[in-house]
Design a protein around this motif. Sequence first.
Motif, PDB file in Angstrom:
ATOM      1  N   HIS A 113       0.822  -1.217   0.000  1.00  0.00           N
ATOM      2  CA  HIS A 113       0.000   0.000   0.000  1.00  0.00           C
ATOM      3  C   HIS A 113       0.851   1.260   0.000  1.00  0.00           C
ATOM      4  CE1 HIS A 113      -3.467  -2.436   2.029  1.00  0.00           C
ATOM      5  NE2 HIS A 113      -3.382  -2.661   0.737  1.00  0.00           N
ATOM      6  N   GLU A 114       1.855   1.300   0.836  1.00  0.00           N
ATOM      7  CA  GLU A 114       2.681   2.495   0.958  1.00  0.00           C
ATOM      8  C   GLU A 114       3.516   2.740  -0.302  1.00  0.00           C
ATOM      9  OE1 GLU A 114       1.094   1.330   4.559  1.00  0.00           O
ATOM     10  OE2 GLU A 114       2.552   0.122   3.440  1.00  0.00           O
ATOM     11  N   TRP A 115       4.114   1.685  -0.844  1.00  0.00           N
ATOM     12  CA  TRP A 115       4.934   1.850  -2.039  1.00  0.00           C
ATOM     13  C   TRP A 115       4.080   2.224  -3.238  1.00  0.00           C
ATOM     14  CZ3 TRP A 115       9.786   2.800  -1.819  1.00  0.00           C
ATOM     15  CH2 TRP A 115      10.588   2.247  -0.816  1.00  0.00           C
ATOM     16  N   LEU A 116       2.900   1.650  -3.332  1.00  0.00           N
ATOM     17  CA  LEU A 116       2.033   1.966  -4.471  1.00  0.00           C
ATOM     18  C   LEU A 116       1.453   3.377  -4.343  1.00  0.00           C
ATOM     19  CD1 LEU A 116       1.416   0.249  -6.923  1.00  0.00           C
ATOM     20  CD2 LEU A 116      -0.814  -0.278  -5.949  1.00  0.00           C
ATOM     21  N   THR A 117       1.177   3.805  -3.137  1.00  0.00           N
ATOM     22  CA  THR A 117       0.705   5.176  -2.928  1.00  0.00           C
ATOM     23  C   THR A 117       1.780   6.187  -3.312  1.00  0.00           C
ATOM     24  OG1 THR A 117      -0.763   4.473  -1.132  1.00  0.00           O
ATOM     25  CG2 THR A 117      -0.201   6.806  -1.232  1.00  0.00           C
ATOM     26  N   LEU A 118       3.024   5.893  -2.944  1.00  0.00           N
ATOM     27  CA  LEU A 118       4.124   6.774  -3.327  1.00  0.00           C
ATOM     28  C   LEU A 118       4.265   6.816  -4.846  1.00  0.00           C
ATOM     29  CD1 LEU A 118       6.516   8.572  -2.640  1.00  0.00           C
ATOM     30  CD2 LEU A 118       7.906   6.498  -2.363  1.00  0.00           C
ATOM     31  N   THR A 119       4.117   5.673  -5.487  1.00  0.00           N
ATOM     32  CA  THR A 119       4.175   5.623  -6.951  1.00  0.00           C
ATOM     33  C   THR A 119       3.071   6.472  -7.565  1.00  0.00           C
ATOM     34  OG1 THR A 119       5.037   3.363  -6.805  1.00  0.00           O
ATOM     35  CG2 THR A 119       4.216   4.085  -8.945  1.00  0.00           C
ATOM     36  N   TYR A 120       1.888   6.385  -6.998  1.00  0.00           N
ATOM     37  CA  TYR A 120       0.754   7.184  -7.479  1.00  0.00           C
ATOM     38  C   TYR A 120       1.068   8.676  -7.361  1.00  0.00           C
ATOM     39  CZ  TYR A 120      -3.893   9.229  -7.751  1.00  0.00           C
ATOM     40  OH  TYR A 120      -4.971  10.007  -8.106  1.00  0.00           O
ATOM     41  N   LEU A 121       1.609   9.101  -6.235  1.00  0.00           N
ATOM     42  CA  LEU A 121       1.920  10.508  -6.025  1.00  0.00           C
ATOM     43  C   LEU A 121       2.984  10.995  -7.008  1.00  0.00           C
ATOM     44  CD1 LEU A 121       1.959  10.653  -2.110  1.00  0.00           C
ATOM     45  CD2 LEU A 121       0.163  11.470  -3.662  1.00  0.00           C
ATOM     46  N   MET A 122       3.965  10.147  -7.296  1.00  0.00           N
ATOM     47  CA  MET A 122       5.005  10.529  -8.256  1.00  0.00           C
ATOM     48  C   MET A 122       4.439  10.624  -9.664  1.00  0.00           C
ATOM     49  SD  MET A 122       8.073   8.164  -6.664  1.00  0.00           S
ATOM     50  CE  MET A 122       9.439   8.822  -7.626  1.00  0.00           C
ATOM     51  N   GLY A 123       3.540   9.718 -10.008  1.00  0.00           N
ATOM     52  CA  GLY A 123       2.890   9.790 -11.315  1.00  0.00           C
ATOM     53  C   GLY A 123       2.005  11.024 -11.430  1.00  0.00           C
ATOM     54  N   ALA A 124       1.305  11.344 -10.341  1.00  0.00           N
ATOM     55  CA  ALA A 124       0.462  12.546 -10.338  1.00  0.00           C
ATOM     56  C   ALA A 124       1.328  13.799 -10.462  1.00  0.00           C
ATOM     57  CB  ALA A 124      -0.370  12.597  -9.060  1.00  0.00           C
ATOM     58  N   PHE A 125       2.505  13.790  -9.838  1.00  0.00           N
ATOM     59  CA  PHE A 125       3.446  14.905  -9.972  1.00  0.00           C
ATOM     60  C   PHE A 125       3.850  15.080 -11.430  1.00  0.00           C
ATOM     61  CE2 PHE A 125       7.715  16.602 -10.288  1.00  0.00           C
ATOM     62  CZ  PHE A 125       7.691  17.690  -9.420  1.00  0.00           C
ATOM     63  N   PHE A 126       4.101  13.972 -12.111  1.00  0.00           N
ATOM     64  CA  PHE A 126       4.489  14.037 -13.531  1.00  0.00           C
ATOM     65  C   PHE A 126       3.380  14.659 -14.367  1.00  0.00           C
ATOM     66  CE2 PHE A 126       4.374  12.197 -17.786  1.00  0.00           C
ATOM     67  CZ  PHE A 126       5.634  12.511 -18.251  1.00  0.00           C
ATOM     68  N   ILE A 127       2.160  14.219 -14.150  1.00  0.00           N
ATOM     69  CA  ILE A 127       1.032  14.764 -14.914  1.00  0.00           C
ATOM     70  C   ILE A 127       0.844  16.249 -14.601  1.00  0.00           C
ATOM     71  CG2 ILE A 127      -1.478  14.691 -15.204  1.00  0.00           C
ATOM     72  CD1 ILE A 127      -0.028  12.501 -16.688  1.00  0.00           C
ATOM     73  N   GLY A 128       0.960  16.618 -13.342  1.00  0.00           N
ATOM     74  CA  GLY A 128       0.869  18.025 -12.978  1.00  0.00           C
ATOM     75  C   GLY A 128       1.949  18.849 -13.656  1.00  0.00           C
ATOM     76  N   GLY A 129       3.164  18.295 -13.716  1.00  0.00           N
ATOM     77  CA  GLY A 129       4.253  18.978 -14.390  1.00  0.00           C
ATOM     78  C   GLY A 129       4.004  19.122 -15.878  1.00  0.00           C
ATOM     79  N   GLN A 130       3.407  18.107 -16.476  1.00  0.00           N
ATOM     80  CA  GLN A 130       3.106  18.170 -17.902  1.00  0.00           C
ATOM     81  C   GLN A 130       2.036  19.233 -18.198  1.00  0.00           C
ATOM     82  OE1 GLN A 130       1.583  14.512 -19.800  1.00  0.00           O
ATOM     83  NE2 GLN A 130       3.210  14.753 -21.297  1.00  0.00           N
ATOM     84  N   ILE A 131       1.038  19.334 -17.333  1.00  0.00           N
ATOM     85  CA  ILE A 131       0.009  20.367 -17.494  1.00  0.00           C
ATOM     86  C   ILE A 131       0.630  21.760 -17.365  1.00  0.00           C
ATOM     87  CG2 ILE A 131      -2.084  21.354 -16.471  1.00  0.00           C
ATOM     88  CD1 ILE A 131      -2.894  18.505 -15.691  1.00  0.00           C
TER      89      ILE A 131
END
Length: 217
Positions: A113-131
């Motif tokens: 759960h913790e590792w996958l949540t961190l992965t989700y946050l990093m992916g969301a950071f990437f999308i935010g950066g792309q926007i």
Amino acid sequence: MAVVSTATAAATPTHQHVTVNRPNPVSVGTIVWLASELMFFAALFAMYFTVRQTMPAEEWALQADKLNITFSTINTIVLVLSSFTCQWAVFKAEEFKPSRSGNIFQFWKWGMHEWLTLTYLMGAFFIGGQIFEYTELVHEGLTIASSPYGSVFYMTTGFHGLHVTGGLIAFLFVLGRSFAAKRFGHHEATTTIVTSYYWHFVDVVWIALFAVIYLLR
């Protein structure tokens, strides 16, 4: 009589049961689907190089100079590192360890759960950066309709961004299924594993896109 029985038993062949490990059909299906996705991105690359060959070099360079290489590099590093955190989630899923065994700061005791949540946050950071990058480029006059370069840039990076967003939705599904399960078992672990295949795939595709669009230009 005992001798005959012994001889008969010795002559009787012994049958050994051989266990055949068949590949998981979910994993196989995911890999086949990713192969079709690879063809899709190959078509996008072909479109990019075709437009680059037909567009005047001066105009192409003028548009490419608007890209923020430093910001995009940071965004890329975050996405690439998310592949490692995703794989750690897989390791914990294979150990059937859904949750951490220590406090939140003891990352070496984290579960899936913790590792996958961190992965989700990093992916969301990437999308935010792309926007954010899109917003800056639009302010500089680079839009999807402004030039052939703008069209291929937004199509290639945009479709990849949609795939990353799909991966984020898949992470929410994996986490939701894990929390809903009474017992973390093989089904939950398999879901985590096949989702990681997809995430690694979009990461590798982005490395290729980044190299072509931002580095080679």
